[in-house]
Design a protein around this motif. Structure first.
Motif, PDB file in Angstrom:
ATOM      1  N   LEU A 244       0.847  -1.125  -0.073  1.00  0.00           N
ATOM      2  CA  LEU A 244      -0.085   0.077   0.134  1.00  0.00           C
ATOM      3  C   LEU A 244       0.810   1.265  -0.005  1.00  0.00           C
ATOM      4  N   ALA A 245       1.892   1.483   0.780  1.00  0.00           N
ATOM      5  CA  ALA A 245       2.601   2.427   0.861  1.00  0.00           C
ATOM      6  C   ALA A 245       3.568   2.697  -0.578  1.00  0.00           C
ATOM      7  N   GLN A 246       3.740   1.659  -1.063  1.00  0.00           N
ATOM      8  CA  GLN A 246       4.432   1.904  -2.469  1.00  0.00           C
ATOM      9  C   GLN A 246       3.434   2.435  -3.413  1.00  0.00           C
ATOM     10  N   LEU A 247       2.151   2.134  -3.452  1.00  0.00           N
ATOM     11  CA  LEU A 247       1.043   2.574  -4.542  1.00  0.00           C
ATOM     12  C   LEU A 247       0.888   4.016  -4.051  1.00  0.00           C
ATOM     13  N   ILE A 248       0.978   4.585  -2.676  1.00  0.00           N
ATOM     14  CA  ILE A 248       0.649   5.842  -2.513  1.00  0.00           C
ATOM     15  C   ILE A 248       1.686   6.759  -2.830  1.00  0.00           C
ATOM     16  N   HIS A 249       3.100   5.977  -2.712  1.00  0.00           N
ATOM     17  CA  HIS A 249       4.260   6.863  -3.212  1.00  0.00           C
ATOM     18  C   HIS A 249       4.074   7.034  -4.717  1.00  0.00           C
ATOM     19  N   LEU A 250       3.715   6.171  -5.476  1.00  0.00           N
ATOM     20  CA  LEU A 250       3.542   6.109  -6.831  1.00  0.00           C
ATOM     21  C   LEU A 250       2.377   7.191  -7.391  1.00  0.00           C
ATOM     22  N   GLU A 251       1.338   7.067  -6.685  1.00  0.00           N
ATOM     23  CA  GLU A 251       0.131   7.869  -6.752  1.00  0.00           C
ATOM     24  C   GLU A 251       0.697   9.448  -6.886  1.00  0.00           C
ATOM     25  N   GLY A 252       1.532   9.592  -5.926  1.00  0.00           N
ATOM     26  CA  GLY A 252       2.146  11.077  -5.788  1.00  0.00           C
ATOM     27  C   GLY A 252       2.777  11.525  -7.092  1.00  0.00           C
ATOM     28  N   LEU A 253       3.661  10.632  -7.560  1.00  0.00           N
ATOM     29  CA  LEU A 253       4.507  10.736  -8.739  1.00  0.00           C
ATOM     30  C   LEU A 253       3.441  10.886  -9.935  1.00  0.00           C
ATOM     31  N   ALA A 254       2.313  10.313 -10.054  1.00  0.00           N
ATOM     32  CA  ALA A 254       1.298  10.193 -11.176  1.00  0.00           C
ATOM     33  C   ALA A 254       0.314  11.185 -11.155  1.00  0.00           C
ATOM     34  N   ASN A 255       0.362  11.906 -10.058  1.00  0.00           N
ATOM     35  CA  ASN A 255      -0.565  12.992  -9.780  1.00  0.00           C
ATOM     36  C   ASN A 255      -1.981  12.511  -9.468  1.00  0.00           C
ATOM     37  N   ALA A 256      -1.965  11.259  -8.931  1.00  0.00           N
ATOM     38  CA  ALA A 256      -3.373  10.490  -8.776  1.00  0.00           C
ATOM     39  C   ALA A 256      -3.866  10.987  -7.599  1.00  0.00           C
ATOM     40  N   VAL A 257      -5.273  11.220  -7.722  1.00  0.00           N
ATOM     41  CA  VAL A 257      -5.808  11.695  -6.649  1.00  0.00           C
ATOM     42  C   VAL A 257      -6.296  10.634  -5.666  1.00  0.00           C
ATOM     43  N   PRO A 258      -6.205  10.691  -4.127  1.00  0.00           N
ATOM     44  CA  PRO A 258      -6.539   9.256  -3.332  1.00  0.00           C
ATOM     45  C   PRO A 258      -7.851   8.723  -3.633  1.00  0.00           C
ATOM     46  N   ASP A 259      -7.738   7.468  -3.878  1.00  0.00           N
ATOM     47  CA  ASP A 259      -8.775   6.567  -4.235  1.00  0.00           C
ATOM     48  C   ASP A 259      -9.078   5.277  -3.618  1.00  0.00           C
ATOM     49  N   ALA A 260      -9.971   5.142  -2.738  1.00  0.00           N
ATOM     50  CA  ALA A 260     -10.284   4.024  -1.836  1.00  0.00           C
ATOM     51  C   ALA A 260     -10.396   2.757  -2.639  1.00  0.00           C
ATOM     52  N   LEU A 261     -11.135   2.594  -3.866  1.00  0.00           N
ATOM     53  CA  LEU A 261     -11.092   1.446  -4.804  1.00  0.00           C
ATOM     54  C   LEU A 261      -9.738   0.944  -5.075  1.00  0.00           C
ATOM     55  N   ARG A 262      -8.824   1.959  -5.697  1.00  0.00           N
ATOM     56  CA  ARG A 262      -7.502   1.666  -6.080  1.00  0.00           C
ATOM     57  C   ARG A 262      -6.756   0.954  -4.912  1.00  0.00           C
ATOM     58  N   ARG A 263      -7.006   1.663  -3.878  1.00  0.00           N
ATOM     59  CA  ARG A 263      -6.100   1.197  -2.706  1.00  0.00           C
ATOM     60  C   ARG A 263      -6.494  -0.345  -2.251  1.00  0.00           C
ATOM     61  N   LEU A 264      -7.826  -0.545  -2.166  1.00  0.00           N
ATOM     62  CA  LEU A 264      -8.566  -1.508  -1.820  1.00  0.00           C
ATOM     63  C   LEU A 264      -7.955  -2.862  -2.766  1.00  0.00           C
ATOM     64  N   ALA A 265      -8.012  -2.443  -3.835  1.00  0.00           N
ATOM     65  CA  ALA A 265      -7.548  -3.543  -5.109  1.00  0.00           C
ATOM     66  C   ALA A 265      -6.149  -3.904  -4.911  1.00  0.00           C
ATOM     67  N   VAL A 266      -5.322  -2.746  -4.864  1.00  0.00           N
ATOM     68  CA  VAL A 266      -3.929  -3.366  -4.440  1.00  0.00           C
ATOM     69  C   VAL A 266      -3.351  -4.035  -3.363  1.00  0.00           C
ATOM     70  N   MET A 267      -4.526  -4.144  -2.295  1.00  0.00           N
ATOM     71  CA  MET A 267      -4.383  -5.064  -1.081  1.00  0.00           C
ATOM     72  C   MET A 267      -5.205  -6.338  -1.232  1.00  0.00           C
ATOM     73  N   GLY A 268      -5.650  -6.648  -2.449  1.00  0.00           N
ATOM     74  CA  GLY A 268      -5.940  -7.747  -2.754  1.00  0.00           C
ATOM     75  C   GLY A 268      -7.572  -7.815  -2.657  1.00  0.00           C
ATOM     76  N   TRP A 269      -8.424  -6.839  -2.262  1.00  0.00           N
ATOM     77  CA  TRP A 269      -9.453  -6.816  -1.796  1.00  0.00           C
ATOM     78  C   TRP A 269     -10.646  -6.610  -3.057  1.00  0.00           C
ATOM     79  N   THR A 270     -11.487  -7.359  -3.441  1.00  0.00           N
ATOM     80  CA  THR A 270     -12.387  -7.138  -4.500  1.00  0.00           C
ATOM     81  C   THR A 270     -13.848  -7.539  -3.991  1.00  0.00           C
ATOM     82  N   ASP A 271     -14.104  -7.833  -2.813  1.00  0.00           N
ATOM     83  CA  ASP A 271     -15.124  -8.197  -2.320  1.00  0.00           C
ATOM     84  C   ASP A 271     -16.041  -6.910  -2.160  1.00  0.00           C
ATOM     85  N   ALA A 272     -16.772  -6.254  -2.923  1.00  0.00           N
ATOM     86  CA  ALA A 272     -17.576  -4.822  -2.821  1.00  0.00           C
ATOM     87  C   ALA A 272     -19.092  -5.352  -1.852  1.00  0.00           C
ATOM     88  N   GLN A 273     -19.328  -6.614  -2.100  1.00  0.00           N
ATOM     89  CA  GLN A 273     -20.798  -6.802  -1.412  1.00  0.00           C
ATOM     90  C   GLN A 273     -20.407  -6.984   0.158  1.00  0.00           C
TER      91      GLN A 273
END
Length: 387
Positions: A244-273
């Protein structure tokens, strides 16, 4: 004395709610998030007011002043007062007299100190009068200023009253605490010792807290603490916070706004229900994971899924292989998302019809994208004849 400022504070409708309660002989103070955020100079979303007036008295005073008074939570002392188009949650000073870990039976009070003592965190037990002068019954102002998140009183008691506070601790830690100080050890110990209580929380409440946590600028330290206490395994079983920390670092370089779904996905969580996310969010959560694992080129990601989905996938891929952020890949995806494919279905008819037509269009799109959108209509039609 600390004094807060803000456009929300000086709104005539907001000032009038305080004034009519005070003119009727009651105390009325701004409280909680609006005061906390104003002290920090952050945006204020909701306006909460605490008062010595009982809910029926609040209703009576508000209606007499011509305001709308909605009994949104009257059993717990809350009346929503709408003045000049602005909603205010007006709640009677209170204390919890009986709790079951989810709900509380309250007793109304006229003492602000009693009200402060029942709140969750010291930084949320801040009040302000109509002039913005901050009232700090339990020392929350000092904690707020240094980014120290503490439960009010005994952490075990506060959690036992409402087990959602364990999740709220990590959410507020992500937004307001200074991770360089480390998180309050007494709080972490109390949370770790009461994990069983998390099972009684509704998935809606859990999901709402997780999304708010994951939308923080950098939730990685808080999520790491969640993992260490065992909370993460309880609420998101199987999820891992290792990258997760690596994703957040790259988000900063990519000018990507914080996104809960992207961060859940990188943690391996896809169970929306399981988190009671909307169907739309569920589809996007699955798409992020699927696109990241696909072999589509940056051009294909941008053209078929759009620039945002392409950014999600490229970030996820970089994290998965430990690669740096590749801005050139992102520009290729962006260019493809904006490009217009020069072939239409009518160009291929009647040679291709039905499913064959759709297959051929997709094939030519891939040929075009692999050329980085340089092939024109003539070249693609020639490819139809020679391919």
């Amino acid at each position: 004395m600390t004094r807060i400022l803000g456009a929300w504070l000086s709104q005539p409708g907001t000032q009038s709610v305080i004034q009519v309660l005070e003119m009727a002989g009651y105390e009325a103070r701004f409280v909680g998030g609006c005061v906390r955020n104003a002290v920090l100079g952050k945006h204020v979303n909701d306006i909460d007011i605490a008062t010595s007036a009982k809910p029926e008295q609040t209703q009576q005073v508000a209606k007499a002043a011509g305001f709308s008074a909605i009994p949104t939570g009257i059993d717990h002392g809350t009346i929503t007062v709408v003045a000049q188009g602005i909603s205010h949650e007006v709640t009677t000073y209170r204390q919890d007299v009986e709790t079951d870990g989810r709900h509380a039976r309250v007793k109304f009070s006229t003492d602000i100190a009693v009200d402060a003592a029942r709140r969750d965190f010291t930084m949320n037990a801040l009040y302000a009068d109509s002039d913005g002068n901050v009232i700090d019954p339990i020392g929350g102002l000092a904690d707020l200023r240094v980014g120290r998140l503490r439960f009010v009183g005994n952490a075990k008691d506060r959690i036992r009253e409402d087990h959602l506070r364990s999740l709220r601790f990590f959410r507020f830690a992500a937004w307001y605490a200074d991770p360089a100080q480390g998180f309050d050890p007494d709080a972490l110990d109390a949370i770790a010792r009461q994990l069983d209580g998390l099972g009684g929380l509704s998935r809606e409440r859990v999901g709402a807290e997780i999304v708010k946590l994951m939308t923080a600028p950098d939730p990685a330290p808080a999520v790491h603490a969640m993992s260490k206490t065992g909370v993460l395994a309880h609420v998101l079983p199987g999820a891992t916070e290792s990258v997760l920390a690596q994703l957040i670092h790259l988000e900063g370089l990519a000018n990507a706004v914080p996104d809960a779904l992207r961060r859940l996905a990188v943690m391996g969580w896809t169970d929306a229900q399981a988190l009671r996310l909307s169907r739309r969010d569920g589809r996007r959560l699955q798409q992020i994971s699927t696109n990241a694992q696909s072999t589509q080129t940056p051009e294909e990601l941008g053209f078929f899924h759009g620039v945002q989905a392409a950014k999600d996938a490229l970030l996820m891929r970089a994290v998965s292989v430990g690669a740096p952020w590749n801005s050139q890949h992102m520009e290729r995806a962006r260019a493809a998302s904006e490009a217009k494919f020069p072939i239409s279905a009518s160009d291929l008819m009647p040679v291709y019809l039905g499913q064959a037509l759709g297959d051929r269009l997709r094939q030519l799109q891939k040929i075009w994208l692999s050329s980085r959108m340089t092939l024109d209509r003539t070249a693609l039609l020639d490819a139809r004849q020679t391919d």
